[in-house]
Scaffold this motif. Sequence first.
Motif, mmCIF file in Angstrom:
data_model
loop_
_atom_site.group_PDB
_atom_site.id
_atom_site.type_symbol
_atom_site.label_atom_id
_atom_site.label_comp_id
_atom_site.label_asym_id
_atom_site.label_seq_id
_atom_site.Cartn_x
_atom_site.Cartn_y
_atom_site.Cartn_z
ATOM 1 N N SER A 147 -20.631 54.529 -2.178
ATOM 2 C CA SER A 147 -21.081 53.377 -2.966
ATOM 3 C C SER A 147 -22.310 53.804 -3.758
ATOM 4 N N PRO A 148 -22.574 53.146 -4.899
ATOM 5 C CA PRO A 148 -23.721 53.545 -5.722
ATOM 6 C C PRO A 148 -25.070 53.394 -5.017
ATOM 7 N N ALA A 149 -25.158 52.553 -4.003
ATOM 8 C CA ALA A 149 -26.424 52.340 -3.296
ATOM 9 C C ALA A 149 -26.596 53.279 -2.097
ATOM 10 N N GLN A 150 -25.596 54.093 -1.824
ATOM 11 C CA GLN A 150 -25.627 54.955 -0.641
ATOM 12 C C GLN A 150 -26.417 56.233 -0.907
ATOM 13 N N THR A 151 -27.167 56.665 0.107
ATOM 14 C CA THR A 151 -27.854 57.948 0.061
ATOM 15 C C THR A 151 -26.933 58.994 0.665
ATOM 16 N N VAL A 152 -26.816 60.140 -0.002
ATOM 17 C CA VAL A 152 -25.929 61.199 0.453
ATOM 18 C C VAL A 152 -26.772 62.381 0.925
ATOM 19 N N SER A 153 -26.524 62.830 2.145
ATOM 20 C CA SER A 153 -27.151 64.039 2.683
ATOM 21 C C SER A 153 -26.067 65.090 2.837
ATOM 22 N N TYR A 154 -26.384 66.319 2.457
ATOM 23 C CA TYR A 154 -25.412 67.387 2.584
ATOM 24 C C TYR A 154 -26.115 68.674 2.991
ATOM 25 N N GLY A 155 -25.326 69.580 3.526
ATOM 26 C CA GLY A 155 -25.881 70.851 3.974
ATOM 27 C C GLY A 155 -25.009 72.014 3.557
ATOM 28 N N TRP A 156 -25.662 73.060 3.100
ATOM 29 C CA TRP A 156 -24.990 74.301 2.728
ATOM 30 C C TRP A 156 -25.122 75.288 3.882
ATOM 31 N N ARG A 157 -24.127 76.141 4.019
ATOM 32 C CA ARG A 157 -24.169 77.210 5.021
ATOM 33 C C ARG A 157 -23.534 78.455 4.415
ATOM 34 N N LEU A 158 -24.280 79.553 4.416
ATOM 35 C CA LEU A 158 -23.716 80.847 4.039
ATOM 36 C C LEU A 158 -23.328 81.520 5.340
ATOM 37 N N ALA A 159 -22.035 81.772 5.507
ATOM 38 C CA ALA A 159 -21.530 82.350 6.753
ATOM 39 C C ALA A 159 -21.089 83.787 6.495
ATOM 40 N N ARG A 160 -21.349 84.650 7.456
ATOM 41 C CA ARG A 160 -20.980 86.069 7.364
ATOM 42 C C ARG A 160 -19.944 86.368 8.437
ATOM 43 N N TRP A 161 -18.901 87.106 8.064
ATOM 44 C CA TRP A 161 -17.842 87.455 9.002
ATOM 45 C C TRP A 161 -18.341 88.503 9.984
ATOM 46 N N SER A 162 -18.137 88.240 11.265
ATOM 47 C CA SER A 162 -18.501 89.180 12.321
ATOM 48 C C SER A 162 -17.214 89.808 12.851
#
Length: 175
Positions: free
Chosen positions: A103-118
Amino acid sequence: MSTRSAAVLASGTANAAKMFVAALAFTSAYVGFSAYSNASSAPEPVRTVTLSARELPITAPAQASTTVPAAAKAGEVIVSILAGGEAGCAKSYVARSVVTAQSPAQTVSYGWRLARWSAATKTWRTYIVNYDGFAGGSETVEWRPRVSGNPGWYRVELRVGDAKVVKSDRFQVSC
């Protein structure tokens, strides 16, 4: 009574002298042993280790970014390498996606993750994380992670709230 006291005093002095000699002998033996072990210690021989690597096919190599950024879409993460002439293994990337609030009144939180293959654990392990957010509407979000001196396979993941994690194609960082 004085002869008895003198006898006790003489035997006590003799015992004290014996204890002193024993302590002195123990201390000198300890010091001598420590000096011997330090003098006889030699450096360990140099060992040569040979590393081997397994080559994996590239599924989606990161493309050098030009002045026009790659078009981002909702539900997908696009990763491009930033052109900038960084030397060696230092590489900067830009990850983009479109995030839309419910909705236009909603606050959006997001997270980035750089993952490395082990290869050892056969899993994607967290390399770098970053969190951000915005208020309402829809935004093209981007993140610029930097990988320095750590070649391998990577992918970027984006998590918005409780929604499913969106993952980029894997890409290879090499020197």
